[in-house]
Design an enzyme around this catalytic site. Structure first.
Site, PDB file in Angstrom:
ATOM      1  N   GLY A 101     -10.902  -0.838  19.097  1.00 30.10           N
ATOM      2  CA  GLY A 101      -9.643  -1.365  19.610  1.00 30.10           C
ATOM      3  C   GLY A 101      -8.565  -0.366  19.952  1.00 30.10           C
ATOM      4  O   GLY A 101      -7.647  -0.681  20.706  1.00 30.10           O
ATOM      5  N   THR A 117     -10.403   2.389   7.152  1.00 28.49           N
ATOM      6  CA  THR A 117     -10.657   2.533   8.586  1.00 28.49           C
ATOM      7  C   THR A 117     -11.366   3.840   8.883  1.00 28.49           C
ATOM      8  O   THR A 117     -12.352   3.869   9.636  1.00 28.49           O
ATOM      9  CB  THR A 117      -9.326   2.478   9.366  1.00 28.49           C
ATOM     10  N   GLY A 158      -6.271  11.689   2.616  1.00 30.07           N
ATOM     11  CA  GLY A 158      -6.904  12.877   2.040  1.00 30.07           C
ATOM     12  C   GLY A 158      -7.973  12.523   1.033  1.00 30.07           C
ATOM     13  O   GLY A 158      -9.098  13.038   1.088  1.00 30.07           O
ATOM     14  N   ILE A 159      -7.649  11.622   0.094  1.00 32.38           N
ATOM     15  CA  ILE A 159      -8.623  11.205  -0.916  1.00 32.38           C
ATOM     16  C   ILE A 159      -9.805  10.511  -0.260  1.00 32.38           C
ATOM     17  O   ILE A 159     -10.969  10.746  -0.612  1.00 32.38           O
ATOM     18  CB  ILE A 159      -7.959  10.287  -1.958  1.00 32.38           C
ATOM     19  N   GLY A 160      -9.536   9.657   0.722  1.00 33.67           N
ATOM     20  CA  GLY A 160     -10.616   8.960   1.406  1.00 33.67           C
ATOM     21  C   GLY A 160     -11.561   9.909   2.113  1.00 33.67           C
ATOM     22  O   GLY A 160     -12.793   9.740   2.058  1.00 33.67           O
ATOM     23  N   ASP A 181      -0.533  12.383  13.500  1.00 31.29           N
ATOM     24  CA  ASP A 181      -1.366  11.394  12.838  1.00 31.29           C
ATOM     25  C   ASP A 181      -2.372  12.075  11.917  1.00 31.29           C
ATOM     26  O   ASP A 181      -3.021  13.055  12.307  1.00 31.29           O
ATOM     27  CB  ASP A 181      -2.115  10.555  13.882  1.00 31.29           C
ATOM     28  N   ALA A 182      -2.519  11.565  10.704  1.00 24.56           N
ATOM     29  CA  ALA A 182      -3.408  12.202   9.729  1.00 24.56           C
ATOM     30  C   ALA A 182      -4.863  12.187  10.203  1.00 24.56           C
ATOM     31  O   ALA A 182      -5.587  13.177  10.041  1.00 24.56           O
ATOM     32  CB  ALA A 182      -3.294  11.499   8.379  1.00 24.56           C
ATOM     33  N   GLY A 183      -5.311  11.075  10.781  1.00 22.75           N
ATOM     34  CA  GLY A 183      -6.681  11.007  11.276  1.00 22.75           C
ATOM     35  C   GLY A 183      -6.928  11.966  12.418  1.00 22.75           C
ATOM     36  O   GLY A 183      -8.017  12.562  12.532  1.00 22.75           O
ATOM     37  N   HIS A 187       0.823  -1.213   0.000  1.00 25.34           N
ATOM     38  CA  HIS A 187       0.000   0.000   0.000  1.00 25.34           C
ATOM     39  C   HIS A 187       0.853   1.257   0.000  1.00 25.34           C
ATOM     40  O   HIS A 187       0.443   2.301   0.486  1.00 25.34           O
ATOM     41  CB  HIS A 187      -0.915   0.017   1.229  1.00 25.34           C
TER      42      HIS A 187
END
Length: 581
Positions: free
Chosen positions: A484, A442, A400-402, A553-555, A217
């Site tokens: 989790g 995710t 970003g795309i997601g 973290d991106a998220g 990935h």
């Protein structure tokens, strides 16, 4: 770099459309992916695979006789949503149960598990086998944490052949598990891959160096070393894989092994053949009998320059399944008895939800929800490239795309609901379902769960009070924690938990929602920045923890941006409704 595309966010959809148009003899498109175009034996087990796009021929190219019954196809490097998996499984099933099998990545596990739960609730027998062949991604003691890479093919091939042989679901599961336990892989890369619309690869390797132990990935390797000769690479592969024999194999000498030398995207076949010649000689020297080797592109990583070697340790049962014929767009072996096209083919349709009655107060709240989502879309669009860059430091660069795909779908769904008179609960649930389905991965599942939890707390009847909003955010936090992650794992949880705690505390102290949200948003922004000091303990970044140190973290960053955007929307709404003093 990727040169041929239209809009980057549409690339996966357009790629799937073109793939189906070119391969109508093998596959048909359904909601969420593709299924076999040919008939299958009634009562047989359906093997449903899947994952992100960008790995062709995995996963759609492996659908056909002797291989998968269907494949759920997510966005580039993002897992398919649970809705996609459910739809493909229902369209592919033949009455003998469904086996879900896929590479062991956090987003895939989350979404396939939820789909399995939904399918079981609907009365289908469903089991799961994840593929964990990548020896570089975790130690043998933590094998359950290993990623799935080119070993996907050995597990899929064995399971599908067992189904074709008339095995029951329980027996097909046994075969798939045995195949996974007897498969080991290792990959290397010389350059990273680049996603459509990106000018830079997801990672770079210094000139003359090679990344060792990479995923599929766009993740960087576990380590680096000088680029060897073709023979040197073969030696590295063989030494590493022979150093870890599967349980039950005491000595490599005298064993039968299926070998896959897999190109990851831009290594030429001629180069692979040079490497394979050395691999063949080394394995033969070790006393191993090679059974029907495969050399070529089987599980790729877009345009990555790299290769992987897979050893599949056979017994009599597995050898028969490995040799069995198969006929799919991206993989053919032997000669199959061609099945007729399925005249009874049906797509599992996505139902149109009825809009429940709502109070006037809730409809006004729904309009505000829509305004907030529209503003969030603007923010995500503005920061999509940066979110992708952050995500690529130790991950796959698709965040970003997601997020763009998810929020765009959420806005469209919420707008339709509001125009049809929906209250805030229905608007948020429809938005959450659309976000999850369109974004996949995710983050798609987490944002879908969060919006649904918030909507349930608001209801379609009661006014959207600060107490209800705080309770909804708290419920969303609880549900996301159930996936989790905990505080300190370097995920969006590191932002969501303090945001929710501060929001609840300030609302309970009597502050107006607009003020409480603003204060909590400032805490969230600070928490997002602080994730730069953490090491990831979950997801695709986990094997590359040290590389992410110093980068947030991106998220977490996207959540911080979103809650600040909503704070602005709430402030504007409050200014319109509060009389001037």
């Amino acid at each position: 770099m990727t040169r041929l595309y239209n809009e980057p966010t549409d690339f996966a959809d357009e790629m799937i459309d073109g793939f189906v148009a070119a391969n109508r003899r093998w596959v048909r498109k359904v909601h969420g992916g593709v299924v076999r175009a040919t008939t299958s034996s009634p009562g047989s087990v359906a093997l449903v695979t899947g994952g992100g796009s960008g790995h062709y021929p995995a996963f759609g190219g492996l659908v056909g006789q002797g291989l998968a019954s269907g494949a759920a196809l997510g966005n580039l490097f993002a897992s398919p949503s649970w809705q996609q998996v459910r739809s493909v499984a229902k369209s592919a099933q033949n009455g003998g149960g469904v086996l879900l099998s896929y590479g062991n990545y956090a987003g895939d596990v989350l979404n396939f598990d939820k789909a399995q739960e939904k399918l079981r609730d609907e009365g289908l027998r469903v089991e799961t086998v994840t593929v964990t062949d990548d020896i570089a991604s975790a130690s043998l003691d933590e094998k359950r944490k290993r990623r799935g890479i080119a070993g996907d093919l050995t597990v899929f091939k064995a399971a599908a052949a067992a189904s074709d042989a008339g095995y029951s679901l329980d027996e097909v599961v046994r075969i798939a598990r045995k195949a996974n336990e007897r498969t080991r892989s290792l990959g290397v890369a010389f350059t990273g891959c680049s996603l459509p619309g990106s000018d830079e690869p997801l990672f770079t390797v210094p000139e003359g160096r090679m990344a060792v132990g990479l995923g599929i990935h766009g993740e960087p390797g576990i380590s680096e070393q000088d680029v060897p000769s073709a023979s040197g690479l073969a030696q590295l592969f063989v030494d590493a894989l022979l150093a870890e024999l599967p349980e039950g194999v005491a000595d490599a000498r005298g064993q039968r092994v299926a070998v896959i030398l897999n190109g990851l995207g831009s290594i030429k076949y001629e180069e692979l053949f040079v490497v394979y010649g050395a691999v063949d000689a080394l394995l033969t020297e070790a006393g191993i009998e090679i059974v029907e080797p495969e050399v070529g592109e089987l599980v790729t990583s877009f345009d990555m320059a790299g290769a992987s070697l897979t050893l599949f340790w056979l017994d009599d049962e597995l050898e028969a399944f490995w040799r069995a014929p198969a006929d799919a767009p991206g993989y053919k072996k032997g000669s199959v008895d061609l099945a007729a096209l399925d005249a009874d083919f049906h797509d599992e349709e996505v139902s149109t939800l009825v809009i429940p009655e709502a109070s006037e107060e809730s409809r006004r709240s729904a309009a505000l929800v829509l305004s907030a989502l529209e503003a969030v879309k603007v923010t995500v669009d503005e920061h999509a490239d940066e979110l992708g860059r952050i995500d690529a430091v130790a991950g796959d660069g698709d965040h970003g795309i997601g997020m763009q795909r998810g929020v765009t779908a959420a806005v469209a769904a919420a707008r339709e609901a509001v125009e049809r008179g929906a209250g805030s609960e229905t608007a948020l649930i429809r938005a959450g379902d659309a976000w999850s389905d369109r974004a996949g991965g995710t983050s798609g599942a987490l944002w879908g769960s969060a919006l649904t939890a918030l909507g349930t707390a608001l209801t379609d009847v009661a006014p959207a009070s600060g107490e209800r909003v705080a309770a909804g955010v708290a419920k969303a936090t609880t549900e996301i924690l159930d996936f989790g992650a905990v505080v300190g794992d370097k995920t969006m949880v590191d932002v969501l938990v303090p945001f929710s705690a501060v929001l609840t505390k300030r609302v309970e102290a009597g502050e107006r929602l607009v003020d409480a949200w603003h204060g909590a948003a400032d805490v969230a922004s600070a928490a997002a920045r602080q994730t730069a000091d953490l090491l990831p303990k979950m997801g695709r970044a986990r094997p590359h923890a040290a590389k992410s140190l110093g980068t947030p973290d991106a998220g977490a960053v996207s959540l911080g941006l979103i809650v600040q955007t909503v704070a602005g929307v709430l402030a504007d709404a409050s200014a319109r409704t509060t009389p001037a003093r």
